[in-house]
Design a protein around this motif. Sequence first.
Motif, PDB file in Angstrom:
ATOM      1  N   THR A   1       0.846  -1.179   0.000  1.00 11.03           N
ATOM      2  CA  THR A   1       0.000   0.000   0.000  1.00 11.03           C
ATOM      3  C   THR A   1       0.885   1.233   0.000  1.00 11.03           C
ATOM      4  N   PRO A   2       0.585   2.242  -0.849  1.00 15.97           N
ATOM      5  CA  PRO A   2       1.423   3.441  -0.874  1.00 15.97           C
ATOM      6  C   PRO A   2       1.534   4.067   0.512  1.00 15.97           C
ATOM      7  N   LEU A   3       2.731   4.521   0.841  1.00 20.26           N
ATOM      8  CA  LEU A   3       2.983   5.081   2.162  1.00 20.26           C
ATOM      9  C   LEU A   3       2.989   6.597   2.105  1.00 20.26           C
ATOM     10  N   SER A   4       2.444   7.205   3.166  1.00 19.68           N
ATOM     11  CA  SER A   4       2.594   8.641   3.328  1.00 19.68           C
ATOM     12  C   SER A   4       4.053   8.949   3.619  1.00 19.68           C
ATOM     13  N   ASP A   5       4.399  10.219   3.574  1.00 22.75           N
ATOM     14  CA  ASP A   5       5.784  10.596   3.856  1.00 22.75           C
ATOM     15  C   ASP A   5       6.203  10.142   5.250  1.00 22.75           C
ATOM     16  N   ASP A   6       5.296  10.295   6.230  1.00 27.78           N
ATOM     17  CA  ASP A   6       5.616   9.903   7.603  1.00 27.78           C
ATOM     18  C   ASP A   6       5.870   8.402   7.699  1.00 27.78           C
ATOM     19  N   LEU A   7       4.991   7.616   7.081  1.00 33.86           N
ATOM     20  CA  LEU A   7       5.160   6.169   7.145  1.00 33.86           C
ATOM     21  C   LEU A   7       6.353   5.710   6.318  1.00 33.86           C
ATOM     22  N   ALA A   8       6.603   6.374   5.203  1.00 28.86           N
ATOM     23  CA  ALA A   8       7.776   6.023   4.400  1.00 28.86           C
ATOM     24  C   ALA A   8       9.050   6.258   5.192  1.00 28.86           C
ATOM     25  N   SER A   9       9.055   7.323   5.983  1.00 27.29           N
ATOM     26  CA  SER A   9      10.217   7.591   6.821  1.00 27.29           C
ATOM     27  C   SER A   9      10.403   6.500   7.870  1.00 27.29           C
ATOM     28  N   LEU A  10       9.291   6.029   8.436  1.00 25.96           N
ATOM     29  CA  LEU A  10       9.375   4.932   9.407  1.00 25.96           C
ATOM     30  C   LEU A  10       9.909   3.664   8.744  1.00 25.96           C
ATOM     31  N   TRP A  11       9.416   3.385   7.530  1.00 25.84           N
ATOM     32  CA  TRP A  11       9.865   2.195   6.785  1.00 25.84           C
ATOM     33  C   TRP A  11      11.355   2.264   6.504  1.00 25.84           C
ATOM     34  N   GLU A  12      11.817   3.410   6.032  1.00 26.78           N
ATOM     35  CA  GLU A  12      13.232   3.557   5.695  1.00 26.78           C
ATOM     36  C   GLU A  12      14.112   3.499   6.933  1.00 26.78           C
ATOM     37  N   GLY A  13      13.555   3.826   8.086  1.00 24.50           N
ATOM     38  CA  GLY A  13      14.340   3.799   9.314  1.00 24.50           C
ATOM     39  C   GLY A  13      14.522   2.414   9.897  1.00 24.50           C
ATOM     40  N   LEU A  14      13.807   1.430   9.365  1.00 18.52           N
ATOM     41  CA  LEU A  14      13.950   0.063   9.857  1.00 18.52           C
ATOM     42  C   LEU A  14      15.230  -0.578   9.326  1.00 18.52           C
ATOM     43  N   ASP A  15      15.816  -1.434  10.125  1.00 17.17           N
ATOM     44  CA  ASP A  15      16.981  -2.184   9.662  1.00 17.17           C
ATOM     45  C   ASP A  15      16.570  -3.122   8.526  1.00 17.17           C
ATOM     46  N   PRO A  16      17.474  -3.380   7.590  1.00 19.77           N
ATOM     47  CA  PRO A  16      17.119  -4.247   6.445  1.00 19.77           C
ATOM     48  C   PRO A  16      16.515  -5.588   6.833  1.00 19.77           C
ATOM     49  N   PRO A  17      17.033  -6.306   7.840  1.00 17.18           N
ATOM     50  CA  PRO A  17      16.400  -7.596   8.172  1.00 17.18           C
ATOM     51  C   PRO A  17      14.947  -7.431   8.618  1.00 17.18           C
ATOM     52  N   ILE A  18      14.649  -6.333   9.313  1.00 16.99           N
ATOM     53  CA  ILE A  18      13.277  -6.101   9.745  1.00 16.99           C
ATOM     54  C   ILE A  18      12.396  -5.788   8.546  1.00 16.99           C
ATOM     55  N   ARG A  19      12.908  -4.967   7.609  1.00 21.30           N
ATOM     56  CA  ARG A  19      12.126  -4.668   6.408  1.00 21.30           C
ATOM     57  C   ARG A  19      11.850  -5.947   5.616  1.00 21.30           C
ATOM     58  N   GLU A  20      12.823  -6.812   5.554  1.00 17.96           N
ATOM     59  CA  GLU A  20      12.636  -8.063   4.815  1.00 17.96           C
ATOM     60  C   GLU A  20      11.566  -8.923   5.474  1.00 17.96           C
ATOM     61  N   TRP A  21      11.645  -9.059   6.813  1.00 17.25           N
ATOM     62  CA  TRP A  21      10.644  -9.858   7.527  1.00 17.25           C
ATOM     63  C   TRP A  21       9.255  -9.252   7.356  1.00 17.25           C
ATOM     64  N   LEU A  22       9.167  -7.944   7.473  1.00 18.61           N
ATOM     65  CA  LEU A  22       7.877  -7.275   7.387  1.00 18.61           C
ATOM     66  C   LEU A  22       7.282  -7.406   5.989  1.00 18.61           C
ATOM     67  N   GLY A  23       8.106  -7.251   4.965  1.00 16.65           N
ATOM     68  CA  GLY A  23       7.613  -7.421   3.608  1.00 16.65           C
ATOM     69  C   GLY A  23       7.065  -8.823   3.385  1.00 16.65           C
ATOM     70  N   ASP A  24       7.768  -9.837   3.893  1.00 15.88           N
ATOM     71  CA  ASP A  24       7.290 -11.216   3.768  1.00 15.88           C
ATOM     72  C   ASP A  24       5.983 -11.414   4.532  1.00 15.88           C
ATOM     73  N   ALA A  25       5.878 -10.787   5.714  1.00 21.00           N
ATOM     74  CA  ALA A  25       4.660 -10.928   6.513  1.00 21.00           C
ATOM     75  C   ALA A  25       3.463 -10.325   5.793  1.00 21.00           C
ATOM     76  N   VAL A  26       3.651  -9.169   5.178  1.00 18.95           N
ATOM     77  CA  VAL A  26       2.562  -8.526   4.430  1.00 18.95           C
ATOM     78  C   VAL A  26       2.104  -9.422   3.283  1.00 18.95           C
ATOM     79  N   ILE A  27       3.057  -9.979   2.549  1.00 21.53           N
ATOM     80  CA  ILE A  27       2.721 -10.854   1.413  1.00 21.53           C
ATOM     81  C   ILE A  27       1.965 -12.081   1.910  1.00 21.53           C
TER      82      ILE A  27
ATOM     83  N   HIS B   1      10.747 -10.635  16.017  1.00 25.66           N
ATOM     84  CA  HIS B   1      11.503 -10.419  14.786  1.00 25.66           C
ATOM     85  C   HIS B   1      11.919  -8.959  14.579  1.00 25.66           C
ATOM     86  N   CYS B   2      11.297  -8.041  15.299  1.00 24.15           N
ATOM     87  CA  CYS B   2      11.573  -6.616  15.094  1.00 24.15           C
ATOM     88  C   CYS B   2      11.931  -5.952  16.426  1.00 24.15           C
ATOM     89  N   PRO B   3      12.945  -6.440  17.109  1.00 22.99           N
ATOM     90  CA  PRO B   3      13.270  -5.893  18.437  1.00 22.99           C
ATOM     91  C   PRO B   3      13.584  -4.409  18.367  1.00 22.99           C
TER      92      PRO B   3
END
Length: 204
Positions: free
Chosen positions: A3-29, A55-57
Amino acid sequence: MSTPLSDDLASLWEGLDPPIREWLGDAVIEVAAAGRPFQHPMPVLEMRFAEAGRHCPGAEDVARLLLLHAVHPDEDAVTRLYTQGTAAERRAVLRALPHLPHLRPAVALPLVEDALRTNDTRLVAAAVGPYAAEHLGAHAWRQAVLKCLFTGVPLDQVTDLERRATGDDELARMLTDYAAERSAAGRPVPTDLLLALRLATQEH
């Protein structure tokens, strides 16, 4: 994220460590692949929502918020995640409410009100965020400010405090009564109370 992210949420997404982003992307799918309505994939959503703590300490609130925003669970699913969740999971649901515009206030506000009935400062602080600022009625909002003072939640956690408190005569009366009660009991009047009282006695 699907789902397209607002600027605020995009900033939160980019601030996550890569392993967390990977886990979260898989969870969404995985949740999305389970299909709709969410009565069917609810166990999948529940599992991934809960597993974010492991998974996202340090970023579990953000991960849960982004997960809910991405999959847009229905109203029943959001209610169950809150009512059946741990305190940390309930806090994440409360923080996600402003980012779930498809939820009717009739569904979301009871979750805010439930949190404000607790003495858990984490839930109280989450409950007085942007959703409450936008949707909580005047009387309930005033009670929420007092609840923060009762439980020691700093008033800088109350979104739009200045906008909603300024010139509120009824809030001024309630704060004056509370200050008098504390003084009569020999207890100090919190600085936050005096700040809110100054706002409430100002003119718009």
